[in-house]
Design a protein around this motif. Sequence first.
Motif, PDB file in Angstrom:
ATOM      1  N   SER A 178      38.400 -17.908 108.202  1.00 53.30           N
ATOM      2  CA  SER A 178      39.718 -17.386 108.903  1.00 53.30           C
ATOM      3  C   SER A 178      39.592 -18.521 109.707  1.00 53.30           C
ATOM      4  O   SER A 178      38.703 -19.563 110.100  1.00 53.30           O
ATOM      5  CB  SER A 178      39.627 -16.142 109.448  1.00 53.30           C
ATOM      6  N   PRO A 179      40.799 -18.559 110.467  1.00 45.33           N
ATOM      7  CA  PRO A 179      41.092 -19.771 111.623  1.00 45.33           C
ATOM      8  C   PRO A 179      40.074 -19.582 112.561  1.00 45.33           C
ATOM      9  O   PRO A 179      39.880 -20.574 113.250  1.00 45.33           O
ATOM     10  CB  PRO A 179      42.460 -19.224 111.980  1.00 45.33           C
ATOM     11  N   PHE A 180      39.446 -18.510 112.805  1.00 46.26           N
ATOM     12  CA  PHE A 180      38.497 -18.496 114.001  1.00 46.26           C
ATOM     13  C   PHE A 180      37.185 -19.263 113.540  1.00 46.26           C
ATOM     14  O   PHE A 180      36.324 -19.572 114.553  1.00 46.26           O
ATOM     15  CB  PHE A 180      37.966 -16.794 114.132  1.00 46.26           C
ATOM     16  N   GLY A 181      36.934 -19.369 112.232  1.00 46.75           N
ATOM     17  CA  GLY A 181      35.636 -19.864 111.637  1.00 46.75           C
ATOM     18  C   GLY A 181      34.545 -19.001 111.789  1.00 46.75           C
ATOM     19  O   GLY A 181      34.388 -18.123 112.072  1.00 46.75           O
ATOM     20  N   LEU A 182      33.363 -19.818 111.808  1.00 50.51           N
ATOM     21  CA  LEU A 182      31.941 -19.620 112.071  1.00 50.51           C
ATOM     22  C   LEU A 182      31.721 -19.554 113.628  1.00 50.51           C
ATOM     23  O   LEU A 182      32.139 -20.214 114.262  1.00 50.51           O
ATOM     24  CB  LEU A 182      31.047 -20.132 111.334  1.00 50.51           C
ATOM     25  N   PRO A 183      30.459 -18.987 114.070  1.00 50.25           N
ATOM     26  CA  PRO A 183      30.230 -18.936 115.369  1.00 50.25           C
ATOM     27  C   PRO A 183      29.746 -20.604 115.653  1.00 50.25           C
ATOM     28  O   PRO A 183      29.118 -21.382 114.710  1.00 50.25           O
ATOM     29  CB  PRO A 183      28.889 -18.020 115.430  1.00 50.25           C
ATOM     30  N   GLY A 184      29.704 -20.912 116.804  1.00 51.31           N
ATOM     31  CA  GLY A 184      29.396 -22.168 116.954  1.00 51.31           C
ATOM     32  C   GLY A 184      27.886 -22.571 116.646  1.00 51.31           C
ATOM     33  O   GLY A 184      27.434 -23.685 116.725  1.00 51.31           O
ATOM     34  N   ASN A 185      27.059 -21.644 116.683  1.00 49.16           N
ATOM     35  CA  ASN A 185      25.587 -21.879 116.466  1.00 49.16           C
ATOM     36  C   ASN A 185      25.392 -21.696 114.951  1.00 49.16           C
ATOM     37  O   ASN A 185      24.147 -21.669 114.546  1.00 49.16           O
ATOM     38  CB  ASN A 185      24.734 -20.949 117.179  1.00 49.16           C
ATOM     39  N   ALA A 186      26.382 -21.707 114.069  1.00 49.60           N
ATOM     40  CA  ALA A 186      26.154 -21.492 112.657  1.00 49.60           C
ATOM     41  C   ALA A 186      25.322 -22.809 112.113  1.00 49.60           C
ATOM     42  O   ALA A 186      25.688 -23.910 112.732  1.00 49.60           O
ATOM     43  CB  ALA A 186      27.405 -21.366 111.903  1.00 49.60           C
ATOM     44  N   LYS A 187      24.492 -22.643 111.063  1.00 53.78           N
ATOM     45  CA  LYS A 187      23.836 -23.790 110.649  1.00 53.78           C
ATOM     46  C   LYS A 187      24.623 -24.523 109.659  1.00 53.78           C
ATOM     47  O   LYS A 187      25.527 -23.925 108.860  1.00 53.78           O
ATOM     48  CB  LYS A 187      22.410 -23.255 110.033  1.00 53.78           C
ATOM     49  N   LYS A 188      24.102 -25.640 109.354  1.00 53.88           N
ATOM     50  CA  LYS A 188      24.922 -26.387 108.223  1.00 53.88           C
ATOM     51  C   LYS A 188      24.942 -25.868 106.811  1.00 53.88           C
ATOM     52  O   LYS A 188      25.981 -25.928 106.160  1.00 53.88           O
ATOM     53  CB  LYS A 188      24.221 -27.906 107.906  1.00 53.88           C
ATOM     54  N   PRO A 189      23.921 -25.365 106.295  1.00 60.26           N
ATOM     55  CA  PRO A 189      24.128 -24.486 104.984  1.00 60.26           C
ATOM     56  C   PRO A 189      24.915 -23.457 105.172  1.00 60.26           C
ATOM     57  O   PRO A 189      25.674 -23.173 104.026  1.00 60.26           O
ATOM     58  CB  PRO A 189      22.618 -23.997 104.962  1.00 60.26           C
ATOM     59  N   ARG A 190      24.998 -22.864 106.227  1.00 57.53           N
ATOM     60  CA  ARG A 190      26.132 -21.849 106.394  1.00 57.53           C
ATOM     61  C   ARG A 190      27.578 -22.091 106.335  1.00 57.53           C
ATOM     62  O   ARG A 190      28.322 -21.698 105.706  1.00 57.53           O
ATOM     63  CB  ARG A 190      25.901 -20.944 107.797  1.00 57.53           C
ATOM     64  N   LYS A 191      27.572 -23.201 106.960  1.00 60.74           N
ATOM     65  CA  LYS A 191      29.017 -24.048 107.272  1.00 60.74           C
ATOM     66  C   LYS A 191      29.291 -24.559 105.680  1.00 60.74           C
ATOM     67  O   LYS A 191      30.464 -24.486 105.391  1.00 60.74           O
ATOM     68  CB  LYS A 191      28.976 -25.051 108.000  1.00 60.74           C
ATOM     69  N   ALA A 192      28.300 -24.980 105.068  1.00 53.36           N
ATOM     70  CA  ALA A 192      28.489 -25.445 103.824  1.00 53.36           C
ATOM     71  C   ALA A 192      29.149 -24.464 102.732  1.00 53.36           C
ATOM     72  O   ALA A 192      29.960 -24.633 101.861  1.00 53.36           O
ATOM     73  CB  ALA A 192      27.411 -26.276 103.096  1.00 53.36           C
ATOM     74  N   LYS A 193      28.298 -23.045 102.706  1.00 52.37           N
ATOM     75  CA  LYS A 193      28.821 -21.952 101.932  1.00 52.37           C
ATOM     76  C   LYS A 193      30.126 -21.708 102.306  1.00 52.37           C
ATOM     77  O   LYS A 193      31.095 -21.457 101.402  1.00 52.37           O
ATOM     78  CB  LYS A 193      27.848 -21.098 102.179  1.00 52.37           C
ATOM     79  N   ALA A 194      30.449 -21.740 103.487  1.00 54.42           N
ATOM     80  CA  ALA A 194      32.131 -21.327 103.881  1.00 54.42           C
ATOM     81  C   ALA A 194      32.905 -22.464 103.459  1.00 54.42           C
ATOM     82  O   ALA A 194      34.008 -21.776 102.835  1.00 54.42           O
ATOM     83  CB  ALA A 194      32.087 -21.139 105.398  1.00 54.42           C
ATOM     84  N   ASN A 195      32.585 -23.483 103.410  1.00 51.78           N
ATOM     85  CA  ASN A 195      33.453 -24.413 102.752  1.00 51.78           C
ATOM     86  C   ASN A 195      33.621 -24.523 101.267  1.00 51.78           C
ATOM     87  O   ASN A 195      34.852 -24.676 100.664  1.00 51.78           O
ATOM     88  CB  ASN A 195      33.033 -25.952 103.352  1.00 51.78           C
ATOM     89  N   GLN A 196      32.483 -24.220 100.767  1.00 55.41           N
ATOM     90  CA  GLN A 196      32.669 -23.967  99.246  1.00 55.41           C
ATOM     91  C   GLN A 196      33.251 -22.727  98.646  1.00 55.41           C
ATOM     92  O   GLN A 196      34.105 -22.790  97.907  1.00 55.41           O
ATOM     93  CB  GLN A 196      30.997 -23.788  98.827  1.00 55.41           C
ATOM     94  N   LEU A 197      33.262 -21.792  99.602  1.00 59.74           N
ATOM     95  CA  LEU A 197      34.152 -20.566  99.253  1.00 59.74           C
ATOM     96  C   LEU A 197      35.540 -20.958  99.700  1.00 59.74           C
ATOM     97  O   LEU A 197      36.451 -20.504  98.635  1.00 59.74           O
ATOM     98  CB  LEU A 197      33.598 -19.379 100.109  1.00 59.74           C
ATOM     99  N   LYS A 198      35.919 -21.547 100.654  1.00 60.02           N
ATOM    100  CA  LYS A 198      37.139 -22.158 100.841  1.00 60.02           C
ATOM    101  C   LYS A 198      37.755 -22.885  99.680  1.00 60.02           C
ATOM    102  O   LYS A 198      38.925 -22.801  99.032  1.00 60.02           O
ATOM    103  CB  LYS A 198      37.306 -23.030 102.121  1.00 60.02           C
ATOM    104  N   ALA A 199      37.031 -23.877  99.129  1.00 60.52           N
ATOM    105  CA  ALA A 199      37.236 -24.862  97.985  1.00 60.52           C
ATOM    106  C   ALA A 199      37.468 -23.707  96.781  1.00 60.52           C
ATOM    107  O   ALA A 199      38.544 -24.010  95.993  1.00 60.52           O
ATOM    108  CB  ALA A 199      36.307 -25.787  97.669  1.00 60.52           C
ATOM    109  N   TYR A 200      36.758 -22.859  96.604  1.00 63.87           N
ATOM    110  CA  TYR A 200      36.821 -21.947  95.612  1.00 63.87           C
ATOM    111  C   TYR A 200      38.014 -21.260  95.536  1.00 63.87           C
ATOM    112  O   TYR A 200      38.979 -21.185  94.598  1.00 63.87           O
ATOM    113  CB  TYR A 200      35.587 -20.983  95.262  1.00 63.87           C
TER     114      TYR A 200
END
Length: 937
Positions: free
Chosen positions: A410-432
């Motif tokens: 969502s526009p709020f995104g992930l917490p600031g302390n989210a790890k890179k693998p978590r951010k990558a999965k979120a971006n993969q879901l966005k792309a999907y």
Amino acid sequence: MKETISIPKNIRTKNDLDYEYLREIGVDYIEKIGSKLWTDYNVHDPGITILEMLSYAITDLSQRIEMPIENLLASKNNNMAKMHEQFLSAIHILPTKPVTALDYRNLFIHIDGVKNAWIKQHEEFIHVNCKEHPAQLSYTPFDENQTFPAPFKLKGLNDVIIDLEEEVEDPTTIISLVKDIYNQNRNLCEDVVDVSIVEEHPIAICAYIDLDPGADEEYILALIYQAIDLYFSPTVNFYSLQQMFDKGYTTDQIFEGPIPFSSGCVPLESNKGGFIDKEELIKADLRKDVRLSDIIQLIMNIEGVHVIKDISISNCGETLGLEGAWNICIKDWHKPVRCDKSTFNFTKGLLPIGINKEKVATHLAKLKAQEKAKYEDVEIEDVAMPLGKYMAPESYTTIQNDFPDAYGISPFGLPGNAKKPRKAKANQLKAYLLFFDQVLANYFQHLSKVKDLLSVDEHLKKLYVDNVILTEAEELKNRQTYYAQKVEDVTDIKMIVGDYSNYESDLLGIINDLHEEKTGKEVFYERRNQLLDHLISRFAERFGDYAFMMKLIYGDNDIANDEILRAKLSFLQNYKEISCARGLGFNYCNPESNLNDNGIWDTVNISGVQQRIAKLLGIVDHSRRDLASEFLEVYEELDDDGVTEYRWRIKNESQVLLSSSKHYHSLEDAFKELFLAYHYAKNPDNYDFKLTEDGTQTYFNLINPDINDPENEDWIIARRIAFTDTKEEGVAARDALIALIKEVTADEGMYIIEHILLRPDKNNLDQFDVEDPSGLEPDASPENFMPVCIDADCKSCSPFDPYSFRVSIILPGWTKRFGNKDFRRFAEQLIREELPAHVLAKVCWIGHPLGLVPDEENDMLHLQTKYKSFLEQLHCDTSIGSKSDIENYRATLNELIEAMNKANTIYQTGRLHDCDNDDTEETGNKIILGRTNIGNL
């Protein structure tokens, strides 16, 4: 029992509006294809969450599709104007120019000052002399005792008779206006000879009437006068649109025929009144007789009249008494009026009553004013255009914003302390999810383009109708039938899609590439033709046969496809005029033109049927102009061996634009290449840029796009010597050449010559030498008449009458399409279908382009010169200034008739088709023995 309103418990629709149904069939589909890997279909499963989001988004799309059509067609700005651009309102599509006598009456009554009007056939006879060969025609008998053959009457000649309103002070002005309006709305093969004011037939009425004691005798007499006047000459009433609906008429019935409207089919300045009830108009015809019983009934219906003691009627001038006729026949084309010798005597009981004539006149004037006031404010109105509400159907927000925050997309995104693998999965879901977002966004954008797809939009007009040069990017955009839009509210979308600047163009490329079996251009032609066919079918028209002929002549290529689209667009854009004036003749009385001052040549002042036929045949320029022109030229040359060869060139008024790159051994091949080059030259993709041998300058050739081998001698079809220092300058020179080519009008066109306008004048050369020329008979000689095919025993091989409801249609026979026998057959059939059923046409395909044959042997050049001279001499004003005027007109008429008689249809060479050899099956003029006719009578 009062019906109670309740909400139904079962609201399932089981379609695209039903969220539960969409979710249910989605789960069923997942079970079928993924049950071995996926068994958890509960709401907490992310896959089910995605399914639910998509199901909800589809219901949103479906609800917009189900919106009222007026909302889908509504525009954000200027909705009223935009809606009128998309659709023709009732007053712009249903009315037509006048066709019947009732139509002309309807039109003339709307003229200020005209109370009523009638059309009668003009009596004009022509005598036949069979003793001479060929037979002769004349306005006067050849022999005082001639009885056979009987003279024939010209058909299509009309006289207009008008009844003026009482307040008209200058009848001459009204007569002139009626004549002008008739000529503006003249039917094909018809003409007006005379416009006159209706003659009167006075009727005397003598009556003794007993009134009620309290009656006002002056007012009663005024009512009697009014009732009798309306009986003698009924007034045609005007009604508002709502009043016509209240009378039970439907929209198409109300707007049938000529409806005068400032911007409508029949523009009429300062017209009066509203709609006319056609049933009332029929009843308002000239009365054939006057019946005493009718007058008795009219008088007895007036309140205050007790009894009619005695009454009689008679022609004015006859002896008046109480023993008149019961029925008086009215002279033909006369209207009955009250004679000033009429007398009305009144009593109240045994007491005679005197009448104050001044009070009667005052009462009568008030009654007439009241009657007229009923219709002073009535105007012709258009049916209101249904206007929708603009709902922005293209607006779309990503489904990703509706996911729970735990997904981190969502526009709020992930917490600031989210790890890179978590951010990558979120971006993969966005792309999907972006794939689904994009599909839905494109659908919404398509929905917003419904009003553009179902209209003759300006982009297509620029491509195929307007003479404009477009860049390659503009052409691609104008050829769109699929649409896409960016999904702009996805967080960090630029990181997901990469080069965001080309996002929209990439999307369009992907959409076009989905059709692997067809190119993007082929998809465009197919879809655009389907949409245009839908628009054409709204008017019960069709272009299927025309499209087939274009494919037959040009083959299945861009030339044929572009010509088909251009013809359909031009037809639709001009349909308002085409539909309105389909049976109209041109206005020779007061011609107007946007192209020159005289309105005779280089003008669009042509018959309505000519404009319609031209559009249905795909003729670009339907104006009356030179058809044997200097723009497209084929000429002969002798080679070194003395063999005649042909070359061609395309010119404008000052220079040669393109010339052939080689010689042709047959005239047919030269013509074929010329018209192909004319079409190819309009497309910037068909130019090949080259460098000179020293590499210092650039030039270009016109190539045939259907040939891929540059070594083939047919690859280059035309050249123009135009060297430039850089390719950029060469591109500018090419675009300038294309603009000039588009200004060159192909030689396709037609003349429709109405034979009724070729009838000789009714003057006498001696009329200027005598004091009273009214007794002189017309002295036009038989040489001034059209020839007629009659044997010596007066048995004709065609109708005696060469004038009535007959036309000659002249077309150039040398162009690529007009030289094709199949296209000629198609065109002749279409011409006969589109002409009014009572009009007989002679179709001729004549002439040669300039320079190919000597001018004196060029039938088209000879005919167009004589036709133009004749039109310059043709006047609706019958007044002739001098004897030389008559002689000049007759000489010009004779020369035109001679040119028409000498013109011969030309035929292109054909190829004999061998039914047992498929190699001879090719486009062109195939000749099959026993099955091919070169023409018909």
